[in-house]
Enzyme design. Structure first.
Site, PDB file in Angstrom:
ATOM      1  N   LYS A 204      -2.857 -13.077  13.181  1.00  0.00           N
ATOM      2  CA  LYS A 204      -1.995 -11.968  12.782  1.00  0.00           C
ATOM      3  C   LYS A 204      -1.250 -11.468  14.008  1.00  0.00           C
ATOM      4  O   LYS A 204      -1.857 -11.055  15.002  1.00  0.00           O
ATOM      5  CB  LYS A 204      -2.824 -10.847  12.177  1.00  0.00           C
ATOM      6  CG  LYS A 204      -1.980  -9.633  11.801  1.00  0.00           C
ATOM      7  CD  LYS A 204      -2.779  -8.623  11.024  1.00  0.00           C
ATOM      8  CE  LYS A 204      -1.927  -7.405  10.684  1.00  0.00           C
ATOM      9  NZ  LYS A 204      -2.662  -6.429   9.891  1.00  0.00           N
ATOM     10  N   LYS A 261       0.014 -14.671   9.571  1.00  0.00           N
ATOM     11  CA  LYS A 261       0.815 -13.520   9.144  1.00  0.00           C
ATOM     12  C   LYS A 261       1.627 -12.980  10.302  1.00  0.00           C
ATOM     13  O   LYS A 261       1.037 -12.763  11.368  1.00  0.00           O
ATOM     14  CB  LYS A 261      -0.147 -12.452   8.635  1.00  0.00           C
ATOM     15  CG  LYS A 261       0.495 -11.151   8.239  1.00  0.00           C
ATOM     16  CD  LYS A 261      -0.567 -10.140   7.962  1.00  0.00           C
ATOM     17  CE  LYS A 261       0.104  -8.828   7.604  1.00  0.00           C
ATOM     18  NZ  LYS A 261      -0.855  -7.765   7.461  1.00  0.00           N
TER      19      LYS A 261
HETATM   20  C1  PBG Z   1      -3.059  -3.402   8.106  1.00  0.00           C
HETATM   21  C2  PBG Z   1      -2.151  -4.313   7.407  1.00  0.00           C
HETATM   22  C3  PBG Z   1      -0.788  -4.437   7.672  1.00  0.00           C
HETATM   23  C4  PBG Z   1      -0.292  -5.319   6.733  1.00  0.00           C
HETATM   24  C5  PBG Z   1      -1.352  -5.753   5.940  1.00  0.00           C
HETATM   25  N1  PBG Z   1      -2.504  -5.122   6.373  1.00  0.00           N
HETATM   26  C6  PBG Z   1       0.083  -3.707   8.621  1.00  0.00           C
HETATM   27  C7  PBG Z   1      -0.285  -3.562  10.017  1.00  0.00           C
HETATM   28  O1  PBG Z   1      -1.012  -4.371  10.600  1.00  0.00           O
HETATM   29  O2  PBG Z   1       0.180  -2.578  10.580  1.00  0.00           O
HETATM   30  C8  PBG Z   1       1.145  -5.686   6.648  1.00  0.00           C
HETATM   31  C9  PBG Z   1       1.606  -6.277   5.383  1.00  0.00           C
HETATM   32  C10 PBG Z   1       3.068  -6.295   5.195  1.00  0.00           C
HETATM   33  O3  PBG Z   1       3.880  -5.962   6.081  1.00  0.00           O
HETATM   34  O4  PBG Z   1       3.476  -6.661   4.080  1.00  0.00           O
HETATM   35  N2  PBG Z   1      -4.236  -3.786   8.592  1.00  0.00           N
END
Ligand code: PBG
Length: 337
Positions: A204, A261
């Site tokens: 991520k 992601k």
């Molecule tokens: C938080 C989380 C995020 C997303 C999914 N879970 C945002 C972040 O890390 O700030 C983002 C998903 C998206 O942008 O569609 N743990």
């Protein structure tokens, strides 16, 4: 009289593109409803669905409307939903204790969905950002300038067990703390939840593409600061090898599926990971990827359906077995036609 071709070519690749039939015969990649996971946002109360300003076509839903939406998705052949809570500000604290309240919104939502549509798989995000006043994914260190890894992992493991008890099929740690997959696996097993799978947000990245999501769940604003930086736990977008290293650690700790992601800007990472693991690879087409296509389509600059389908095809072609996408319902609807 036969016409002599101008070019004496042994290979004419266009032979395989001449008709719709032959194009279908040699098509290498296809996106089906089976590949898609629909992320959905849930809020407390009975209010009508509220469209998220920066995500046209995506809504915050009451539990009753969420259940309706899940039934509709299931009918369209979508196998799984990923649920995210948007909490009242008053429930947020620096340590995010609401995350381990057994009656918290998301747990009530999961129970309601599993009761109404038991065959539909529920993915639940495991991270503290919807629950903390500062919007970080974990508990802060004593001096408040970073997220404390090990304290956060303990909270996440507890949270994962509560989610499993509520009926979650796949818990999805999205926090990027070190060692959280192993800790969650041990906690789940100790609680008798050996069948609950872990979908690890394995690679991520610290991405600007999460902007609209943070508006959707209200985690955008760190207390007293402007934009939240998650550089000390999310991956540097410049680092391809490090992404692989981190993802394979999640596998070693017991993850069942590995996720990359965002998706579209990280196709190289999806492809690398596909080659490096035998686990299923998931990809999350995140909010910003969705919103940029929607925005360009609204301006009349891109064709919504074709751009959407091409973006998902690219993610699958790169090696993703399943895709989390806000387009899930629209794609499944078009495929069902
Ligand atoms: C938080 C989380 C995020 C997303 C999914 N879970 C945002 C972040 O890390 O700030 C983002 C998903 C998206 O942008 O569609 N743990």
């Amino acid at each position: 009289m036969p016409v002599t071709p101008t070019l004496a070519l042994l290979q004419r690749p266009r032979r395989l593109r001449r008709t719709a039939a032959i194009r279908a015969l040699v098509e290498e990649t296809r996106v089906t409803a089976d590949d898609l996971v629909a992320p959905l946002f849930v809020v407390d109360g009975k209010a009508a669905p509220e469209e998220i300003a920066s995500m046209p076509g995506a809504f915050r839903l009451s539990i009753a409307d969420l259940v309706k939406e899940c039934r509709a998705l299931h009918r369209l052949g979508v196998r799984a939903v990923a649920l995210f809570p948007k909490l009242e500000k008053s429930l947020k604290t620096p340590r995010g204790a609401e995350a381990i309240n057994p009656e918290t919104l998301i747990l009530r939502a999961i129970r309601a969905v599993k009761k109404a549509v038991p065959e539909l798989l529920v993915v639940a995000d495991i991270a503290l950002d919807p629950y903390t006043t500062h919007g970080h994914d974990g508990v802060l260190t004593a001096d408040g300038d970073d997220v404390d890894n090990d304290t956060t992992v303990a909270a996440l493991a507890e949270m994962a067990v509560l989610h499993a008890e509520a009926g979650t099929d796949l818990v999805a740690p999205s926090d990027m703390m070190d060692g959280r997959v192993g800790a969650i696996r041990r906690a789940l097993d100790a609680g008798g939840h050996t069948g609950t799978a872990i979908l690890a947000y394995a690679a991520k990245f610290n991405s600007a593409y999460y902007g609209p999501f943070r508006e959707a769940v209200g985690s955008a604003q760190a207390a007293g600061t402007t934009l939240l930086g998650k550089h000390t736990y999310q991956l540097n977008p410049a680092n391809r090898r490090e992404a692989l290293k981190d993802a394979l650690l999640d596998e070693a700790e017991g993850a069942d599926l590995l996720m990359v992601k965002p998706a579209g800007a990280y196709l190289d990472v999806i492809s690398d990971l596909r080659a490096a693991t035998r686990l299923p690879v998931a990809a999350y087409q995140v909010s910003g990827e969705y919103s940029q296509i929607q925005a360009a389509a609204r301006l009349g600059w891109l064709d919504l359906r074709r751009t959407r389908d091409e973006s998902l095809l690219a993610i699958k072609r790169a090696g993703a077995d399943l895709i989390l996408t806000y387009f899930a319902k629209a794609v499944a609807t078009d495929l069902a036609d």
